[in-house]
Design a protein around this motif. Structure first.
Motif: not given
Length: 324
Positions: A200-222
């Motif tokens: 229950p600690f997936d707060i930073p990536e809460a997809e229903t609230e903030i898309v993917a959190g810090p991963l939102t702008e990451l693509t490809g190999r990153r």
């Protein structure tokens, strides 16, 4: 003096980076399969984590406007290097040849770096969802790291050594520390779940609230490297808890020939890390995401207090052990 060729093979081949890469993907598959079966679903095929990794590595890398490309490329690599280095000090088949007094502290600090990486990626991405996710990751880190450190340092206090391999050897000659420190074991499992940002600690990536959190702008190999870092962190965290509380790969007897000790120890390591994974997967299925304010309340009031109680109990036990 240890053979340099042996050290090189230990770092690169087994139980080093290549084994770690394969085992991390296997644990990722097993985690997803266990969760699926608990939810009455079929789950993915065994090759799915590898296929996902290859697919993401082949995707185009898109740079957000105004972002330093070199820095954005380097941060995931630093996070990956940190957790892979941490694994080298955790005993897998026996006493680690790289062990030194204080390696436990080094491993704990190396395991913090991926969270800092998420914070920096979120902050530098110039995306509001990423920034919020990064801030949540940093806030959450300050909540769980204190009890996590206390829970994992308590075995060192009882064993009288700050070396992970030394703590494992102490348990070989005495008994598993989970019997002396059940509270610390539970606290360590909860904090590891938070460190890996699993439900229950997936707060930073809460997809229903903030898309993917810090991963939102990451693509490809990153994105691929960050996901691989998380999967490897699961291996390192599970192996660390198994070593500090469940005796690691050590067995209480000596087998003949000597190489059989290494084989049996490795099998014991696998069983114990899989047992830790089963507990983490069960927590993931049985709980729903909590809010950051709820985590703050639970973390400081209950989890940190429990960790302090465990440290106090260890100090009392050590005192009675010496005096009596």
């Amino acid at each position: 003096m240890t053979d340099p060729v042996f050290i090189l093979l230990y770092i690169v081949l087994f139980p080093g980076f290549i084994f770690l890469f394969v085992y991390a993907l296997f644990l990722s598959f097993l985690d997803r399969k266990i969760v699926a079966r608990m939810q009455n679903r079929v789950g993915p095929p065994f090759y799915q984590p590898f296929a996902d990794l290859v697919k993401m590595l082949a995707k185009e890398v898109i740079d957000p406007d105004g972002v330093d490309r070199g820095l954005f490329d380097a941060i995931p690599l630093v996070a990956l290097a940190a957790v892979m280095t941490a694994f080298l000090y955790v005993p897998v088949t026996g006493y680690s040849p790289l062990a030194f007094p204080g390696d436990l502290v080094v491993v704990l600090y190396l395991m913090i770096i991926p969270t800092f990486a998420l914070f920096l990626l979120g902050w530098l991405s110039r995306n509001i969802f990423s920034a919020i996710g990064g801030i949540r990751a940093a806030t959450q880190m300050f909540i769980y790291e204190v009890p996590f450190f206390l829970a994992l340092l308590a075995p060192a206090i009882m064993a009288g050594t700050w070396s992970i391999s030394g703590i494992v050897v102490w348990q070989q000659h005495n008994t598993w520390l989970v019997f002396f420190q059940p509270i610390g074991f539970v606290v360590a499992l909860i904090c590891l779940q938070a460190k890996l940002e699993r439900t229950p600690f997936d707060i930073p990536e809460a997809e229903t609230e903030i898309v993917a959190g810090p991963l939102t702008e990451l693509t490809g190999r990153r994105l691929a490297i960050i996901h691989l870092t998380t999967e490897i962190s699961l291996v390192v965290g599970s192996a660390l808890i198994a070593a500090l509380f469940l005796g690691g790969p050590m067995i209480p007897w000596t087998l003949s020939p000597s190489w059989l000790n290494e084989v049996v120890g490795f099998c014991v390591f696998l069983v114990k890390t899989l047992a830790v994974l089963l507990v983490l997967s069960s927590i993931k299925v049985a709980t729903g995401r909590i809010r950051i304010d709820q985590l703050n309340d639970i973390g400081w009031k209950y989890i940190a207090s429990a960790a302090l109680v465990q440290v106090g109990m260890v100090l009392v036990i050590n005192y009675l052990w010496v005096t009596l």
